[in-house]
Design an enzyme around this catalytic site. Structure first.
Site, PDB file in Angstrom:
ATOM      1  N   ARG A 218      22.428 -15.830  21.152  1.00  0.00           N
ATOM      2  CA  ARG A 218      21.699 -16.603  20.137  1.00  0.00           C
ATOM      3  C   ARG A 218      22.652 -17.655  19.576  1.00  0.00           C
ATOM      4  O   ARG A 218      23.771 -17.332  19.143  1.00  0.00           O
ATOM      5  CB  ARG A 218      21.215 -15.670  19.022  1.00  0.00           C
ATOM      6  CG  ARG A 218      20.784 -16.348  17.722  1.00  0.00           C
ATOM      7  CD  ARG A 218      19.463 -17.016  17.831  1.00  0.00           C
ATOM      8  NE  ARG A 218      19.034 -17.622  16.559  1.00  0.00           N
ATOM      9  CZ  ARG A 218      18.082 -18.537  16.463  1.00  0.00           C
ATOM     10  NH1 ARG A 218      17.427 -18.933  17.543  1.00  0.00           N
ATOM     11  NH2 ARG A 218      17.756 -19.048  15.298  1.00  0.00           N
ATOM     12  N   SER A 221      22.370 -21.724  13.825  1.00  0.00           N
ATOM     13  CA  SER A 221      22.986 -22.724  12.946  1.00  0.00           C
ATOM     14  C   SER A 221      23.048 -22.189  11.522  1.00  0.00           C
ATOM     15  O   SER A 221      22.077 -21.602  11.023  1.00  0.00           O
ATOM     16  CB  SER A 221      22.188 -24.029  12.981  1.00  0.00           C
ATOM     17  OG  SER A 221      22.183 -24.566  14.276  1.00  0.00           O
ATOM     18  N   CYS A 223      22.782 -21.416   7.782  1.00  0.00           N
ATOM     19  CA  CYS A 223      21.741 -21.723   6.805  1.00  0.00           C
ATOM     20  C   CYS A 223      22.050 -20.934   5.546  1.00  0.00           C
ATOM     21  O   CYS A 223      21.636 -19.786   5.404  1.00  0.00           O
ATOM     22  CB  CYS A 223      20.355 -21.369   7.346  1.00  0.00           C
ATOM     23  SG  CYS A 223      19.008 -21.709   6.174  1.00  0.00           S
ATOM     24  N   GLY A 262      21.618 -27.437   7.950  1.00  0.00           N
ATOM     25  CA  GLY A 262      20.582 -28.451   7.766  1.00  0.00           C
ATOM     26  C   GLY A 262      20.341 -29.296   8.997  1.00  0.00           C
ATOM     27  O   GLY A 262      20.171 -30.502   8.906  1.00  0.00           O
ATOM     28  N   ARG A 263      20.323 -28.651  10.179  1.00  0.00           N
ATOM     29  CA  ARG A 263      20.172 -29.377  11.447  1.00  0.00           C
ATOM     30  C   ARG A 263      21.270 -30.416  11.634  1.00  0.00           C
ATOM     31  O   ARG A 263      21.061 -31.495  12.173  1.00  0.00           O
ATOM     32  CB  ARG A 263      18.804 -30.054  11.548  1.00  0.00           C
ATOM     33  CG  ARG A 263      17.633 -29.087  11.554  1.00  0.00           C
ATOM     34  CD  ARG A 263      16.335 -29.816  11.818  1.00  0.00           C
ATOM     35  NE  ARG A 263      15.201 -28.917  11.697  1.00  0.00           N
ATOM     36  CZ  ARG A 263      13.929 -29.293  11.819  1.00  0.00           C
ATOM     37  NH1 ARG A 263      13.654 -30.556  12.055  1.00  0.00           N
ATOM     38  NH2 ARG A 263      12.955 -28.430  11.694  1.00  0.00           N
ATOM     39  N   THR A 283       9.457 -31.857   7.052  1.00  0.00           N
ATOM     40  CA  THR A 283      10.892 -31.767   7.305  1.00  0.00           C
ATOM     41  C   THR A 283      11.417 -32.926   8.144  1.00  0.00           C
ATOM     42  O   THR A 283      12.525 -33.425   7.928  1.00  0.00           O
ATOM     43  CB  THR A 283      11.243 -30.417   7.973  1.00  0.00           C
ATOM     44  OG1 THR A 283      12.634 -30.343   8.207  1.00  0.00           O
ATOM     45  CG2 THR A 283      10.498 -30.225   9.299  1.00  0.00           C
ATOM     46  N   ASP A 295      16.989 -34.058  14.354  1.00  0.00           N
ATOM     47  CA  ASP A 295      17.950 -32.973  14.534  1.00  0.00           C
ATOM     48  C   ASP A 295      19.279 -33.590  14.949  1.00  0.00           C
ATOM     49  O   ASP A 295      19.366 -34.257  15.984  1.00  0.00           O
ATOM     50  CB  ASP A 295      17.448 -32.006  15.613  1.00  0.00           C
ATOM     51  CG  ASP A 295      18.180 -30.678  15.618  1.00  0.00           C
ATOM     52  OD1 ASP A 295      19.355 -30.638  15.189  1.00  0.00           O
ATOM     53  OD2 ASP A 295      17.595 -29.678  16.064  1.00  0.00           O
ATOM     54  N   ARG A 297      22.142 -31.783  15.344  1.00  0.00           N
ATOM     55  CA  ARG A 297      23.054 -30.743  15.821  1.00  0.00           C
ATOM     56  C   ARG A 297      23.544 -31.022  17.245  1.00  0.00           C
ATOM     57  O   ARG A 297      22.894 -31.715  18.017  1.00  0.00           O
ATOM     58  CB  ARG A 297      22.368 -29.375  15.775  1.00  0.00           C
ATOM     59  CG  ARG A 297      22.134 -28.863  14.379  1.00  0.00           C
ATOM     60  CD  ARG A 297      21.332 -27.571  14.391  1.00  0.00           C
ATOM     61  NE  ARG A 297      19.956 -27.791  14.836  1.00  0.00           N
ATOM     62  CZ  ARG A 297      19.030 -26.843  14.909  1.00  0.00           C
ATOM     63  NH1 ARG A 297      19.356 -25.592  14.608  1.00  0.00           N
ATOM     64  NH2 ARG A 297      17.796 -27.115  15.301  1.00  0.00           N
ATOM     65  N   THR A 318      15.727 -17.993  21.597  1.00  0.00           N
ATOM     66  CA  THR A 318      15.415 -19.267  20.952  1.00  0.00           C
ATOM     67  C   THR A 318      13.944 -19.619  21.117  1.00  0.00           C
ATOM     68  O   THR A 318      13.287 -19.165  22.066  1.00  0.00           O
ATOM     69  CB  THR A 318      16.283 -20.400  21.524  1.00  0.00           C
ATOM     70  OG1 THR A 318      16.046 -21.589  20.776  1.00  0.00           O
ATOM     71  CG2 THR A 318      15.953 -20.665  22.990  1.00  0.00           C
ATOM     72  N   LYS A 323      17.631 -26.598  22.857  1.00  0.00           N
ATOM     73  CA  LYS A 323      18.843 -25.790  23.022  1.00  0.00           C
ATOM     74  C   LYS A 323      19.073 -25.468  24.495  1.00  0.00           C
ATOM     75  O   LYS A 323      20.206 -25.538  24.990  1.00  0.00           O
ATOM     76  CB  LYS A 323      18.725 -24.491  22.216  1.00  0.00           C
ATOM     77  CG  LYS A 323      18.907 -24.635  20.728  1.00  0.00           C
ATOM     78  CD  LYS A 323      18.914 -23.264  20.058  1.00  0.00           C
ATOM     79  CE  LYS A 323      19.066 -23.393  18.538  1.00  0.00           C
ATOM     80  NZ  LYS A 323      19.072 -22.068  17.869  1.00  0.00           N
TER      81      LYS A 323
END
Length: 363
Positions: A218, A221, A223, A262-263, A283, A295, A297, A318, A323
């Protein structure tokens, strides 16, 4: 002798300077720019800017320009000419969407379209990498070397910086220890530190997963609001605990805890996005109004850590196809997508629907 900082170390210094409100100097193509972050700009430094001979320019992303109905002639950025009497409030108002609904008319905003915007783009990328609002106050310098020396400013050649602003910094393991957890008794925590001075990332290994078989993995990110405070505005906390529980039940797995809050925009900007969501924006819209992409990331970080740990194949926990794509593009084989559908509630139902509709999450 190697006492002088290399370009990676100078970039780390530049990020720290920008976060403190200290200007930097960007050079390239025979030109140079004095660069200040609008978020950390002070009235005193703005006054100093106005004493220089050159005309300042405000650089914002095309996402933010779209919100403000400004022309973005330079691809992903727009160069805005400030009014001659522009004070600190004007610059902050254009860069920060906090008062967009209260004061929606910021312009009309005039955009520059002549000349190269390469250094302007580099300035915004560097500021964004410092987890600040992506807005830069810049002005050209005639003698950049002398100016930077006189004022003790960090000078960055844009051509040397560009590969490092695009690439993922190499990561190295620095410490590990056994760590039994409530959801997985046989646990081990390993810390990975990037060479560029950025935030560390963590690998939580459950059991002893074999390296020659696909590992249940996994990429989670960070949070703070969901994982630590139990926020109901997202599904992050339940996903974290469900992933660890499944690894514990199977007896093996790896959870990577990546510090990309936060992405990828950082906790402060994430709270700005939450505030915008309270005003009625979803969002994705909130991120765009701040000047960010959906995003930000970089999941190559996770792929690099897993490869350093000896894994080449994963069963990825996921709901995010991006990803999978980014992991495989970085050389890691995803043999199976394992769904992770937990945590929906009345507070985050619209948020999850937006992730499915606009970001392609498989919910």
């Amino acid at each position: 002798m190697s006492f002088s900082p290399d370009i990676v170390e100078r970039l780390a210094r530049a990020r720290a300077d920008l976060r403190m409100g200290v200007p930097i100097v960007l050079t390239g193509g025979g030109t140079a720019l004095l660069v200040l972050s609008v978020e950390t700009l002070s009235a005193t430094r703005l006054q100093d800017v106005h004493t220089l001979d050159s005309a300042p320019v405000l650089v914002i992303t095309a996402r933010r320009a779209e919100t403000l109905k400004a022309r973005a002639y330079d691809g992903e950025v727009a160069r805005i000419r400030p009014p001659q009497d522009a004070g600190l409030a004007w610059f902050l108002g254009v860069a920060n969407p906090d008062d967009d609904l209260r004061a929606p008319m910021k312009g009309p905003l005039a955009s520059e379209r002549e000349g190269s915007a390469d250094l302007h783009r580099a300035a915004v990328k560097l500021i964004k990498s410092a987890r600040l609002l992506p807005a830069a106050l810049v002005l050209p310098l005639d003698n950049a070397t002398r100016f930077s020396l006189e004022h003790g400013l960090t000078m960055i050649p844009a051509d040397l910086a560009a590969p490092h602003l695009q690439a993922t910094s190499p990561l190295h393991p620095v410490a590990h220890a056994r760590m039994p957890m409530a959801l997985a008794d046989a646990g081990r925590l390993q810390i990975f530190r990037p060479e560029d001075g950025g935030e560390e990332h963590y690998a939580i290994e459950v059991g002893r997963p074999p390296r020659d078989k696909p590992v249940l993995a996994r990429l989670h990110s960070a949070c703070f609001t969901g994982d630590v405070l139990g926020s109901l505005k997202c599904d992050c906390g339940p996903q974290l605990h469900a992933a660890l529980a499944q690894m514990g039940a199977e007896g093996a797995g790896v959870l990577l805890y990546l510090n990309q809050e936060g992405r990828g925009i950082g906790l402060a900007n994430k709270m700005r996005a939450y505030s915008l969501q309270d005003q009625g924006f979803d969002t994705v819209e909130a991120n765009h109004r701040l000047g960010f992409e959906d995003d930000e990331r970089d999941f190559r970080i996770g792929s690099n850590i897993l490869k350093k740990m000896g894994f080449s194949q994963v069963r990825l926990l996921t709901n995010n196809p991006r990803k999978i794509d980014m992991m495989e593009s970085a050389g890691l084989s995803v043999t199976e997508r394992v769904a992770l559908k937990v945590g929906e509630n009345a507070h985050n139902r619209a948020y999850l629907a937006t992730k499915a509709a606009k970001s392609g999450h498989l919910l």
